[in-house]
Motif scaffolding. Structure first.
Motif, PDB file in Angstrom:
ATOM      1  N   SER A  72     -59.154  61.696  23.763  1.00 17.40           N
ATOM      2  CA  SER A  72     -60.196  62.236  24.624  1.00 17.40           C
ATOM      3  C   SER A  72     -59.638  63.412  25.412  1.00 17.40           C
ATOM      4  CB  SER A  72     -60.705  61.160  25.581  1.00 17.40           C
ATOM      5  OG  SER A  72     -59.749  60.937  26.590  1.00 17.40           O
TER       6      SER A  72
ATOM      7  N   SER B  56     -59.559  63.669  28.715  1.00 22.42           N
ATOM      8  CA  SER B  56     -59.614  63.222  30.108  1.00 22.42           C
ATOM      9  C   SER B  56     -58.474  63.773  30.972  1.00 22.42           C
ATOM     10  CB  SER B  56     -59.580  61.700  30.151  1.00 22.42           C
ATOM     11  OG  SER B  56     -58.378  61.244  29.603  1.00 22.42           O
TER      12      SER B  56
ATOM     13  N   TYR C 131     -55.513  62.744  30.941  1.00 22.64           N
ATOM     14  CA  TYR C 131     -54.731  61.586  31.368  1.00 22.64           C
ATOM     15  C   TYR C 131     -53.289  61.696  30.883  1.00 22.64           C
ATOM     16  CZ  TYR C 131     -53.563  56.578  31.710  1.00 22.64           C
ATOM     17  OH  TYR C 131     -52.982  55.376  31.995  1.00 22.64           O
TER      18      TYR C 131
ATOM     19  N   ASP D 173     -67.971  52.028  38.582  1.00 22.55           N
ATOM     20  CA  ASP D 173     -67.673  53.446  38.728  1.00 22.55           C
ATOM     21  C   ASP D 173     -68.471  54.276  37.720  1.00 22.55           C
ATOM     22  OD1 ASP D 173     -66.167  55.795  39.450  1.00 22.55           O
ATOM     23  OD2 ASP D 173     -65.145  55.542  37.527  1.00 22.55           O
TER      24      ASP D 173
ATOM     25  N   ALA E 169     -68.203  57.398  30.180  1.00 21.66           N
ATOM     26  CA  ALA E 169     -67.324  57.297  29.019  1.00 21.66           C
ATOM     27  C   ALA E 169     -67.885  56.289  28.015  1.00 21.66           C
ATOM     28  CB  ALA E 169     -65.922  56.898  29.459  1.00 21.66           C
TER      29      ALA E 169
ATOM     30  N   ASP F 219     -47.402  55.013  33.718  1.00 19.92           N
ATOM     31  CA  ASP F 219     -48.210  54.009  33.051  1.00 19.92           C
ATOM     32  C   ASP F 219     -47.828  54.001  31.577  1.00 19.92           C
ATOM     33  OD1 ASP F 219     -50.059  52.097  32.676  1.00 19.92           O
ATOM     34  OD2 ASP F 219     -51.761  53.247  33.432  1.00 19.92           O
TER      35      ASP F 219
ATOM     36  N   GLU G 272     -47.194  51.705  29.441  1.00 23.85           N
ATOM     37  CA  GLU G 272     -47.412  50.491  28.672  1.00 23.85           C
ATOM     38  C   GLU G 272     -47.535  50.854  27.207  1.00 23.85           C
ATOM     39  OE1 GLU G 272     -47.801  47.277  28.687  1.00 23.85           O
ATOM     40  OE2 GLU G 272     -48.580  46.575  30.604  1.00 23.85           O
TER      41      GLU G 272
ATOM     42  N   SER H 228     -56.468  51.074  36.620  1.00 24.14           N
ATOM     43  CA  SER H 228     -56.942  52.333  37.188  1.00 24.14           C
ATOM     44  C   SER H 228     -58.107  52.856  36.348  1.00 24.14           C
ATOM     45  CB  SER H 228     -55.811  53.356  37.193  1.00 24.14           C
ATOM     46  OG  SER H 228     -55.561  53.782  35.883  1.00 24.14           O
ATOM     47  N   SER H 229     -58.939  53.698  36.954  1.00 18.54           N
ATOM     48  CA  SER H 229     -60.096  54.185  36.207  1.00 18.54           C
ATOM     49  C   SER H 229     -59.641  55.075  35.058  1.00 18.54           C
ATOM     50  CB  SER H 229     -61.063  54.914  37.140  1.00 18.54           C
ATOM     51  OG  SER H 229     -60.489  56.102  37.598  1.00 18.54           O
ATOM     52  N   CYS H 230     -58.512  55.775  35.242  1.00 15.75           N
ATOM     53  CA  CYS H 230     -57.971  56.596  34.166  1.00 15.75           C
ATOM     54  C   CYS H 230     -57.662  55.731  32.948  1.00 15.75           C
ATOM     55  CB  CYS H 230     -56.660  57.258  34.593  1.00 15.75           C
ATOM     56  SG  CYS H 230     -56.890  58.744  35.517  1.00 15.75           S
ATOM     57  N   PHE H 231     -56.995  54.600  33.225  1.00 21.63           N
ATOM     58  CA  PHE H 231     -56.605  53.682  32.157  1.00 21.63           C
ATOM     59  C   PHE H 231     -57.839  53.197  31.399  1.00 21.63           C
ATOM     60  CE2 PHE H 231     -56.062  49.181  31.001  1.00 21.63           C
ATOM     61  CZ  PHE H 231     -55.080  49.304  30.043  1.00 21.63           C
TER      62      PHE H 231
ATOM     63  N   LYS I 208     -60.763  54.602  31.165  1.00 19.70           N
ATOM     64  CA  LYS I 208     -61.420  55.657  30.399  1.00 19.70           C
ATOM     65  C   LYS I 208     -60.676  55.952  29.110  1.00 19.70           C
ATOM     66  CE  LYS I 208     -63.003  57.295  34.264  1.00 19.70           C
ATOM     67  NZ  LYS I 208     -62.467  58.027  35.388  1.00 19.70           N
ATOM     68  N   ARG I 209     -59.358  55.851  29.206  1.00 18.40           N
ATOM     69  CA  ARG I 209     -58.557  56.087  28.012  1.00 18.40           C
ATOM     70  C   ARG I 209     -58.869  55.015  26.972  1.00 18.40           C
ATOM     71  NH1 ARG I 209     -54.052  58.319  25.804  1.00 18.40           N
ATOM     72  NH2 ARG I 209     -52.496  56.878  25.032  1.00 18.40           N
ATOM     73  N   MET I 210     -59.000  53.788  27.440  1.00 19.97           N
ATOM     74  CA  MET I 210     -59.325  52.699  26.535  1.00 19.97           C
ATOM     75  C   MET I 210     -60.734  52.875  25.969  1.00 19.97           C
ATOM     76  SD  MET I 210     -56.749  50.731  26.264  1.00 19.97           S
ATOM     77  CE  MET I 210     -55.815  52.231  26.312  1.00 19.97           C
ATOM     78  N   THR I 211     -61.639  53.377  26.813  1.00 22.86           N
ATOM     79  CA  THR I 211     -63.007  53.588  26.352  1.00 22.86           C
ATOM     80  C   THR I 211     -63.045  54.558  25.179  1.00 22.86           C
ATOM     81  OG1 THR I 211     -63.794  53.248  28.602  1.00 22.86           O
ATOM     82  CG2 THR I 211     -65.317  54.283  27.077  1.00 22.86           C
TER      83      THR I 211
ATOM     84  N   MET J  30     -50.785  45.194  29.091  1.00 24.55           N
ATOM     85  CA  MET J  30     -52.071  45.838  28.908  1.00 24.55           C
ATOM     86  C   MET J  30     -53.116  44.805  28.473  1.00 24.55           C
ATOM     87  SD  MET J  30     -52.112  49.262  26.708  1.00 24.55           S
ATOM     88  CE  MET J  30     -52.056  50.830  27.491  1.00 24.55           C
TER      89      MET J  30
END
Lengths: 663, 71
Positions: free
Chosen positions: A63, A65, A67, A243, A249, A482, A484, B21-24, B26-29, B64
């Protein structure tokens, strides 16, 4: 008329962007890093109907994003660079997921050409790509990079779009009412300053994009905007209990899946237990996976060394015997002969002698990567590697280090987390490469014939132990991001030999261009040190090298080394570690054999200490330059060299005294 | 609450919530992992969990996986 076209390739990881680039450009490609980050940048060129097309392969992302670094690199590139064409590479077998990124590109205002790759793999169902084209309002080109299908259509389309642009309106995702109302509320204000991007900015800000939010807050509407944003977000949360960004998304993913469902006709999903499930379980469960892993890695080295050794022999014979003897038959001054033989031939020879291993190792590696096994191996080892601050992705580079540290360092390119990539890269030199084995073999033959296996094993284990310990210590200095473990396991497939070979040619050429020159100059430098002042015996006591050896000797005395010659050999071994043996051969040239000479110069205790020093001291020039290229930082290179020297000295010191005690 | 770690191999489950976190999230989404989506667990212990999400396959670290609440 316009003759040069610039096109960028965007897409998810594992969609075959590299394969498409390969199919279009062949080996006309170069590898580098994006400025300031350790993300690989690939560029290629091809000509079509008199147009010169430059392709830029952007990092694989799911995506936009922002991130991950890859996402930021891609987004900023698309925003800032002047591009004629954007190619959105889509894996047709995973259409829904891939279209998510497509929708984000459309929201951003891009009008990409949709390249449906892997059409060959569409079996037992249909993909109506004309319908997809109508739905999205974009050109859709079905291709198969492996099968060579649709590539000329694609080239044609690239030229057409570059000249005429993309006409008509493109699809824009429309979200549910509440979200649209919220977007509108932000857009109204955003229009004042960012008229063209207001909708996209609103969406991105809801999704938590810090870069865009900062830009807006820093603008003239910043203060008003901050208040409205806070209120809109709060109101949404009160109504929906979640949110707004997560909602957007999710709806986008559903829209993408719906489009995919509309164009895919009669696809059968594997419902319960498929073969792939069984294989995945088999190769990632330690009980079965670890033996398979070691079997595969064993084969990798076996094949590499078997296939490369005849080539290495030929290269060595040519550069050490054939060319020098040819050279000495000419009537030219001795000094010239000397620099050509010991400088140029030795330099070119050592660059070339890396190539067979590098070439074959790369080929096997790309095969493993393309087949889908590599991602599984990473999953298998992740738990264990985490104990040492590394991740599953570090395993392959570290194991490759046993063959040669140089390709091992390059293979860290595939790693995603920048911190772990750096740690892995810096841990690799501790792993005993095959060049070091050459040194062990000679010393073991002279001193420890009966303990051959034990000693080699101890040396290798020491290398592994220090590599892991070093990673553990180094990782404690990095902020835990992060990181993971998250990796896609691409579908198993049979790699295309053409793509694999092309890719290898590109990478090996990259090595020759970058590391090759450094190795070559290092060899010439060694010649200068060994020959000055003119007239002295080559690398003899009165040469500069000999003087440096003598000067440094006191440092090595505590390790039981009493002669300057092994010290000089260590210096020369900086070019490539097997050179240590060659240099000793030259320096002890008068003795009956190197074995006898070594027995005279070393005690068993100092011999073993010397081997530990060879294992652990500075990585060879090729490895150092590889680390420099990949990390892009002089600081890390200096750090690793200094740390290695200190550790090598300390370990050898300990080993020497311990060994004197035993022997 | 049942998490992805509690699912047996070969089972398909519906995601209820993803913590973090919301970032996490969204990435998963972006890869199809969000509340409401169905996923199949291919492999569980030991090491990372392997899941099948809408035809694509991912290995997730255990930390995760613990954040993915399922039905």
């Amino acid at each position: 008329m316009k003759k040069d076209i610039v096109a960028a390739l965007v897409g998810n990881p594992n969609v075959g962007k590299t394969a498409i680039m390969n199919a279009l450009c062949g080996t006309k490609a170069k590898i580098g890093n994006w400025p300031g980050v350790t993300v690989e940048k690939k560029e290629g060129n091809f000509t079509f109907r008199g147009f010169s097309v430059k392709l830029i392969d952007l990092p694989g992302i799911y995506s936009l994003s922002s991130y991950t670094i890859e996402e930021r690199v891609t987004r900023n590139f698309l925003l800032k660079e002047k591009l004629d064409v954007v190619l959105d590479i889509v894996d047709v077998t995973l259409l829904g997921r891939n279209l998510y990124l497509t929708l984000e590109l459309l929201e951003m205002g891009m009008k990409p050409i949709i390249v449906l790759n892997k059409m060959d793999d569409v079996k037992g169902y249909n993909v109506n790509f004309k319908k997809l084209s109508t739905l999205l309002g974009l050109s859709v080109i079905p291709v198969s990079a492996y099968g060579g299908l649709g590539l000329s259509d694609l080239s044609e389309k690239i030229v057409e779009v570059a000249l005429g642009g993309m006409k008509g309106n493109v699809f824009q995702p429309v979200y549910s009412e509440t979200i649209e109302a919220a977007i509108d509320e932000l857009s109204v204000l955003l229009k004042e300053v960012f008229p063209e991007k207001s909708r996209w900015y609103a969406i991105k800000i809801f999704e938590g994009d810090a870069e865009i939010l900062d830009e807006v807050l820093g603008s003239s509407i910043g203060e008003r905007f901050g208040k409205i944003l806070e209120r809109v977000k709060r109101e949404f949360f009160e109504r929906k209990g979640e949110d707004i960004g997560a909602f957007i998304a999710r709806e986008r993913f559903v829209i993408a899946s719906d489009i995919a469902k509309e164009v895919i006709e009669a696809k059968k999903e594997c419902e319960n237990e498929c073969l792939e499930d069984k294989i995945d379980r088999f190769v990632t469960t330690p009980l079965t996976g670890i033996p398979i892993f070691f079997f595969i890695m064993g084969m990798v080295f076996k094949i590499t060394f078997t296939l490369s050794s005849p080539f290495i022999k030929v290269i060595e014979t040519v550069f050490r015997d054939y060319l020098p003897s040819l050279l000495y038959s000419f009537e030219i001054p001795g000094i010239l002969k000397s620099i050509i033989d010991k400088g140029v031939f030795a330099g070119v020879g050592s660059v070339l002698s890396f190539l067979p291993i590098l070439f074959i190792l790369y080929i096997i590696l790309s095969i493993l990567e393309d087949s889908g096994y590599m991602a599984r191996a990473a999953a298998l080892w992740d738990n264990f590697m985490r104990l040492f601050g590394l991740s599953g992705a570090s395993v392959i580079p570290l194991i490759l280090g046993f063959g040669c540290n140089v390709p091992a360092v390059y293979s860290t390119r595939a790693m995603r987390s920048p911190a772990q990539k750096l740690i892995t890269m810096l841990a690799i030199p501790w792993i005993s490469c095959s060049a070091r084995l050459a040194v062990y073999t000679v010393f073991i033959a002279a001193f420890f014939e009966n303990y051959r296996t034990v000693i080699v094993l101890i040396l290798y284990m020491t290398g592994i132990f220090i590599a892991l310990l070093f990673s553990k210590i180094l990782s404690s200095f990095f902020v835990k991001d992060d990181d993971e473990f998250f990796i896609e396991l691409p579908a198993y497939k049979i790699p295309s030999l053409k793509v694999v070979v092309n890719q290898t040619v590109i990478e090996v050429r990259d090595f020759i261009e970058k590391a090759g020159t450094i190795i070559f100059f290092a060899s010439v430098l060694i010649w200068v040190l060994a020959s000055f002042p003119f007239g002295v015996a080559y690398a003899g006591e009165h040469s500069v090298a000999g003087m440096i050896g003598n000067f440094l000797l006191p440092v090595f005395k505590p390790l039981g080394i009493t002669d300057w010659k092994p010290v000089v050999a260590l210096i020369f071994g900086g070019v490539a570690k097997e050179v240590v043996v060659g240099t000793m051969g030259t320096l002890y040239g008068d003795a009956e054999s190197l074995t006898v000479a070594l027995r005279g110069a070393f005690s068993p205790a100092s011999a073993i200490a010397y081997l530990f020093f060879v294992l652990l001291y500075v990585p060879c020039v090729a490895t150092v330059s590889a680390i420099y290229q990949e990390s892009g930082s002089k600081l890390w290179v200096i750090l690793i060299v200094v740390v290695e020297l200190v550790i090598a000295w300390m370990v050898s010191f300990f080993v020497y005294h311990f060994a004197t005690f035993i022997f | 609450m049942k998490t992805l770690l509690d699912v047996k191999e070969g089972e398909s489950v519906k995601v209820i919530e993803i913590k973090g976190s919301s970032c996490f999230c969204k990435r998963m989404t972006a890869v199809g992992l969000f509340p409401g989506s169905r996923i199949k667990v291919v492999k569980t212990v030991p090491g990372p969990i392997i899941v099948d999400v809408a035809g694509s396959r991912f290995a997730l670290g255990r930390g995760m996986a613990k954040r993915v609440l399922v039905e």
